[in-house]
Design a protein around this motif. Structure first.
Motif, PDB file in Angstrom:
ATOM      1  N   LEU A 128      43.664  10.550  -6.302  1.00 25.79           N
ATOM      2  CA  LEU A 128      42.347  11.168  -6.143  1.00 25.79           C
ATOM      3  C   LEU A 128      42.454  12.555  -5.512  1.00 25.79           C
ATOM      4  N   SER A 129      43.329  12.691  -4.492  1.00 23.29           N
ATOM      5  CA  SER A 129      43.487  13.996  -3.850  1.00 23.29           C
ATOM      6  C   SER A 129      43.967  15.028  -4.856  1.00 23.29           C
ATOM      7  N   ASN A 130      44.885  14.617  -5.711  1.00 18.96           N
ATOM      8  CA  ASN A 130      45.405  15.526  -6.740  1.00 18.96           C
ATOM      9  C   ASN A 130      44.338  15.917  -7.744  1.00 18.96           C
ATOM     10  N   VAL A 131      43.664  14.891  -8.281  1.00 20.32           N
ATOM     11  CA  VAL A 131      42.720  15.120  -9.368  1.00 20.32           C
ATOM     12  C   VAL A 131      41.524  15.938  -8.896  1.00 20.32           C
ATOM     13  N   PHE A 132      41.004  15.615  -7.712  1.00 24.05           N
ATOM     14  CA  PHE A 132      39.797  16.300  -7.251  1.00 24.05           C
ATOM     15  C   PHE A 132      40.103  17.498  -6.356  1.00 24.05           C
ATOM     16  N   ASP A 133      41.400  17.749  -6.108  1.00 22.47           N
ATOM     17  CA  ASP A 133      41.811  18.881  -5.309  1.00 22.47           C
ATOM     18  C   ASP A 133      41.092  18.870  -3.956  1.00 22.47           C
ATOM     19  N   LEU A 134      41.150  17.715  -3.302  1.00 28.11           N
ATOM     20  CA  LEU A 134      40.432  17.511  -2.052  1.00 28.11           C
ATOM     21  C   LEU A 134      41.226  16.455  -1.292  1.00 28.11           C
ATOM     22  N   ASP A 135      41.303  16.627   0.026  1.00 34.82           N
ATOM     23  CA  ASP A 135      42.078  15.671   0.824  1.00 34.82           C
ATOM     24  C   ASP A 135      41.261  14.394   0.987  1.00 34.82           C
ATOM     25  N   ILE A 136      41.697  13.332   0.352  1.00 33.75           N
ATOM     26  CA  ILE A 136      40.897  12.111   0.339  1.00 33.75           C
ATOM     27  C   ILE A 136      41.569  10.988   1.122  1.00 33.75           C
ATOM     28  N   TRP A 137      40.710  10.247   1.832  1.00 29.68           N
ATOM     29  CA  TRP A 137      41.158   9.171   2.705  1.00 29.68           C
ATOM     30  C   TRP A 137      40.545   7.889   2.168  1.00 29.68           C
ATOM     31  N   LEU A 138      41.359   6.862   2.008  1.00 30.88           N
ATOM     32  CA  LEU A 138      40.827   5.588   1.504  1.00 30.88           C
ATOM     33  C   LEU A 138      40.670   4.591   2.633  1.00 30.88           C
ATOM     34  N   GLU A 139      39.554   3.898   2.635  1.00 26.19           N
ATOM     35  CA  GLU A 139      39.324   2.801   3.572  1.00 26.19           C
ATOM     36  C   GLU A 139      38.982   1.566   2.752  1.00 26.19           C
ATOM     37  N   GLN A 140      38.807   0.454   3.421  1.00 24.80           N
ATOM     38  CA  GLN A 140      38.352  -0.742   2.719  1.00 24.80           C
ATOM     39  C   GLN A 140      36.904  -1.005   3.077  1.00 24.80           C
ATOM     40  N   HIS A 141      36.176  -1.515   2.111  1.00 29.50           N
ATOM     41  CA  HIS A 141      34.791  -1.879   2.391  1.00 29.50           C
ATOM     42  C   HIS A 141      34.792  -2.968   3.465  1.00 29.50           C
ATOM     43  N   PRO A 142      33.987  -2.802   4.535  1.00 27.64           N
ATOM     44  CA  PRO A 142      34.018  -3.776   5.635  1.00 27.64           C
ATOM     45  C   PRO A 142      33.750  -5.210   5.185  1.00 27.64           C
ATOM     46  N   GLN A 143      32.960  -5.378   4.126  1.00 25.99           N
ATOM     47  CA  GLN A 143      32.616  -6.738   3.697  1.00 25.99           C
ATOM     48  C   GLN A 143      33.564  -7.282   2.648  1.00 25.99           C
ATOM     49  N   ASP A 144      34.248  -6.380   1.942  1.00 29.38           N
ATOM     50  CA  ASP A 144      35.129  -6.836   0.871  1.00 29.38           C
ATOM     51  C   ASP A 144      36.331  -5.902   0.775  1.00 29.38           C
ATOM     52  N   PRO A 145      37.466  -6.338   1.306  1.00 27.76           N
ATOM     53  CA  PRO A 145      38.642  -5.451   1.362  1.00 27.76           C
ATOM     54  C   PRO A 145      39.160  -5.032  -0.015  1.00 27.76           C
ATOM     55  N   SER A 146      38.717  -5.715  -1.088  1.00 28.54           N
ATOM     56  CA  SER A 146      39.219  -5.317  -2.413  1.00 28.54           C
ATOM     57  C   SER A 146      38.492  -4.081  -2.941  1.00 28.54           C
ATOM     58  N   ILE A 147      37.400  -3.686  -2.277  1.00 32.00           N
ATOM     59  CA  ILE A 147      36.683  -2.501  -2.722  1.00 32.00           C
ATOM     60  C   ILE A 147      37.100  -1.298  -1.882  1.00 32.00           C
ATOM     61  N   PRO A 148      37.719  -0.293  -2.509  1.00 34.26           N
ATOM     62  CA  PRO A 148      38.105   0.888  -1.742  1.00 34.26           C
ATOM     63  C   PRO A 148      36.896   1.761  -1.425  1.00 34.26           C
ATOM     64  N   LEU A 149      36.922   2.363  -0.246  1.00 35.40           N
ATOM     65  CA  LEU A 149      35.892   3.334   0.123  1.00 35.40           C
ATOM     66  C   LEU A 149      36.536   4.708   0.108  1.00 35.40           C
ATOM     67  N   ILE A 150      35.926   5.624  -0.582  1.00 34.87           N
ATOM     68  CA  ILE A 150      36.522   6.955  -0.720  1.00 34.87           C
ATOM     69  C   ILE A 150      35.825   7.915   0.237  1.00 34.87           C
ATOM     70  N   ILE A 151      36.595   8.494   1.155  1.00 33.92           N
ATOM     71  CA  ILE A 151      36.013   9.383   2.153  1.00 33.92           C
ATOM     72  C   ILE A 151      36.816  10.694   2.183  1.00 33.92           C
ATOM     73  N   PRO A 152      36.150  11.821   1.964  1.00 33.89           N
ATOM     74  CA  PRO A 152      36.877  13.095   2.074  1.00 33.89           C
ATOM     75  C   PRO A 152      37.236  13.341   3.540  1.00 33.89           C
ATOM     76  N   ARG A 153      38.471  13.730   3.789  1.00 32.25           N
ATOM     77  CA  ARG A 153      38.905  13.988   5.159  1.00 32.25           C
ATOM     78  C   ARG A 153      38.270  15.264   5.695  1.00 32.25           C
ATOM     79  N   LEU A 154      37.958  15.240   7.008  1.00 34.20           N
ATOM     80  CA  LEU A 154      37.483  16.467   7.634  1.00 34.20           C
ATOM     81  C   LEU A 154      38.662  17.419   7.754  1.00 34.20           C
ATOM     82  N   SER A 155      38.424  18.679   7.463  1.00 38.37           N
ATOM     83  CA  SER A 155      39.571  19.592   7.502  1.00 38.37           C
ATOM     84  C   SER A 155      39.766  20.110   8.919  1.00 38.37           C
TER      85      SER A 155
END
Lengths: 354, 261
Positions: free
Chosen positions: B234-261
């Motif tokens: 994702l960081s490569n494709v969107f040219d943005l520093d991206i951080w992945l988390e897990q959804h608090p209720q379901d760890p199989s769902i990734p949460l996509i959060i842009p990192r603060l620079s």
């Protein structure tokens, strides 16, 4: 907020029956009015005489006037009014734009040019063809003229699958100017008699001198109008967009081609018969859309009926206003239609909806 | 049921899609993500038949797309373009009923279906409003309802498919989720195949059975969201520093959060 009506077939029937009654009423008034004053009773008995329902000798003279003057004129009024209004409605759906009209976009002018070309140069250039084809040659040339101008305007006005309103109207202005100047040029080489005919084209008249011509014209106009009604579903879908229409199962390219040919035929033949009568195709569908909604299953037949009634009414005014002289009907429709067109433009500009 | 083989689209010097081969099964909710100009809409317009491929083939339901008649195709496949304009004052109900045009079902059936789709798209209260007077989001929901009406009824012997180009672009948060939930349900319970372009990666991660990531006309990843959504891709494709988390209720769902620079 303007009220809208969802389409309903029972409501459509009521509207169409009402409009048919309107056409019949206006038709009777039209048969009843003219240079020679007649009473309703006399006109009725003369109509009966024509239909072979009575042998009343007193009705003879009036029956003659009806069958030779008023009836053909009425029929041409119905054909031209209905055909122009229907063509206008179809063009507006094709362009996906409520400002389209055969007169404004130069389609009528193209047809007039074709007709004038035949009148002025036909005798000298194509004498053989003229005698061979007679009335048909004039109709064919008018059809050719309207087809060429409609195709040109359609091509010019479409940018990225959308109709650009300013370009469309400007293309129409250009078409009108070009054909107008060409007709002007032809008027230089025209004889006095031909000149009279040329002026007739530019002002419009429903006068019919020849029953045969009228029959030939109705053989073309009536079936072509009927064929246009078949495409009401496709035209509804086309208002969503051409791709959307395709995704809804319509072969929209084929439909467009057929409709452009049908509109050119109808407008071409009407112009060949009655000259340029403007604004009917613009105003009638517009007014009806306000009342019956935009669904073409109702809008198309309603436009044909209302257009017929309106033009016959305009013709009654044209004939009686300065009787026994006559105002060209194109002037009547322009005087009424021009300001209405301005009002529509202002309204469209303000609300950005139709 | 949709299958592309070595699909290539080229306009002049620009290659918009490179050698794209993929297959989408019925009952799958498949989302296409990628940056602007990645070729998402081009892919959709190619699949819907608007653009002819420069090279390669497209098959629908086992038959080359070109061999379908427009009418037959419309019976089993509906398309929602990115922006549809309608300036004429059709009622919302009439717009939705247009979705039933390809079918030869009785009017009562069509009306019943229109009421159902208006309901699921939360447009019931708009049914008698003029389409041009609606807000952007309401117009988009109405167009979606029209497209759903087209494939709402089971069509025995045929697959059903939806192509949707950014169906949630004008919707508020709650309508975004209710529409995607509905699409997931249609795929799961009705077996409708759905291909949908989307900008919101978190929505794609939450609802998609499968995600296709497009970048510069190339398919760079294809699979379940928790497999293909990696920080690196994702960081490569969107040219943005991206951080992945897990959804608090379901760890199989990734949460996509842009990192603060």
């Amino acid at each position: 907020m303007s009220p809208v009506h969802s389409y309903s077939s029972s409501r459509s029937k009521i509207v169409l029956i009402g409009l048919t009654a309107l056409v019949l009423t206006v038709s009777f008034v039209s048969l009843n009015s003219g240079a020679i004053e007649t009473g309703f009773g006399e006109t009725l008995s003369a109509i009966g005489h024509l239909l072979g329902m009575n042998q009343d000798a007193g009705s003879d003279r009036l029956a003659m006037i009806l069958s030779q003057i008023r009836l053909p004129r009425l029929l041409l009024g119905i054909l031209a009014g209905g055909g122009l209004a229907l063509s206008g409605a179809v063009m507006q759906a094709l362009f996906r734009n409520p400002m389209a009209d055969p007169g404004l976009l130069g389609v009528s002018a193209g047809a007039a040019f074709g007709a004038v070309l035949t009148i002025v140069l036909g005798v000298s250039l194509l004498p053989g063809l003229l005698t061979l084809m007679g009335n048909w040659l004039l109709l064919l040339m008018a059809f050719g003229g309207s087809l060429v101008s409609l195709l040109l305007v359609y091509r010019l006005a479409r940018i990225n699958n959308r109709t650009d309103i300013p370009t469309m109207l400007l293309a129409g202005v250009a078409m009108n100017a070009i054909t107008g100047s060409l007709i002007g040029l032809l008027s230089y080489v025209a004889s006095d008699n031909e000149l009279r005919d040329l002026i007739f084209w530019s002002l419009g008249s429903l006068e019919v001198t020849d029953w045969n011509k009228l029959i030939v014209a109705s053989i073309v106009i009536a079936p072509a109008c009927g064929a246009m009604l078949v495409y009401s579903g496709a035209l509804n879908a086309n208002l969503l967009g051409e791709n959307e229409a395709r995704h809804l199962g319509f072969d929209i390219e084929k439909v467009k081609t057929k409709l452009i040919i049908l509109v050119s035929l109808v407008v071409g033949v009407i112009v060949a018969m009655s000259g340029i009568i403007g604004f009917v195709g613009l105003v009638v569908p517009h007014l009806l859309r306000l009342v019956v909604g935009p669904d073409h299953r109702l809008l198309l037949p309603a436009s044909a009926l209302f257009g017929a009634a309106l033009l016959v009414l305009a013709d009654i005014v044209a004939r009686t206003m300065v009787a026994p002289a006559e105002v060209p009907i194109g002037i009547i429709t322009a005087v009424l239609g021009g300001p209405l067109f301005l009002w529509l433009l202002i309204r469209h500009k303000r609300r950005q909806i139709i | 049921m949709y299958k592309t083989t070595n699909l290539k689209i080229q306009f002049g010097q620009h290659v918009l899609l490179h050698n794209l081969s993929m297959e989408i099964e019925s009952g799958q909710l498949c989302m296409v993500v990628g940056p602007n100009g990645a070729g998402k809409t081009t892919l959709l317009r190619c699949l819907d038949g608007e653009i002819n491929p420069t090279e390669g083939t497209i098959e629908f339901d086992g038959k080359l797309l070109d061999l379908w008649t427009t009418r037959e195709l419309a019976k089993s496949r509906a398309v929602l373009p990115q922006n549809s304009s309608l300036e004429f004052p059709f009622s919302v109900q009439d717009v939705v009923l247009m979705g039933r045009m390809p079918h030869d079902t009785p009017y009562e059936t069509d009306l019943e279906i229109a009421h159902q789709v208006l309901g699921v798209c939360d447009c019931q209260h708009l049914a008698q409003r003029a389409f041009p007077t609606l807000s952007g989001g309401e117009q988009q929901r109405t167009q979606t309802a029209r497209v759903l009406a087209q494939v709402w009824q089971d069509f025995p012997g045929h697959d059903r498919f939806l192509l949707l180009d950014e169906p949630v672009s004008a919707l508020d948060l709650s309508h975004q989720h209710s529409l995607l939930k509905l699409l997931k349900e249609l795929a799961d319970t009705q077996g409708i195949g759905i291909l949908c372009t989307l900008h919101n990666l978190n929505l794609a991660a939450q609802y998609a059975d499968r995600c296709l990531i497009l970048d510069q006309g190339r398919l760079v990843a294809d699979g379940a969201a928790n497999e293909v959504f990696t920080e690196e891709t994702l960081s490569n494709v969107f040219d943005l520093d991206i951080w992945l988390e897990q959804h608090p209720q379901d760890p199989s769902i990734p949460l996509i959060i842009p990192r603060l620079s």
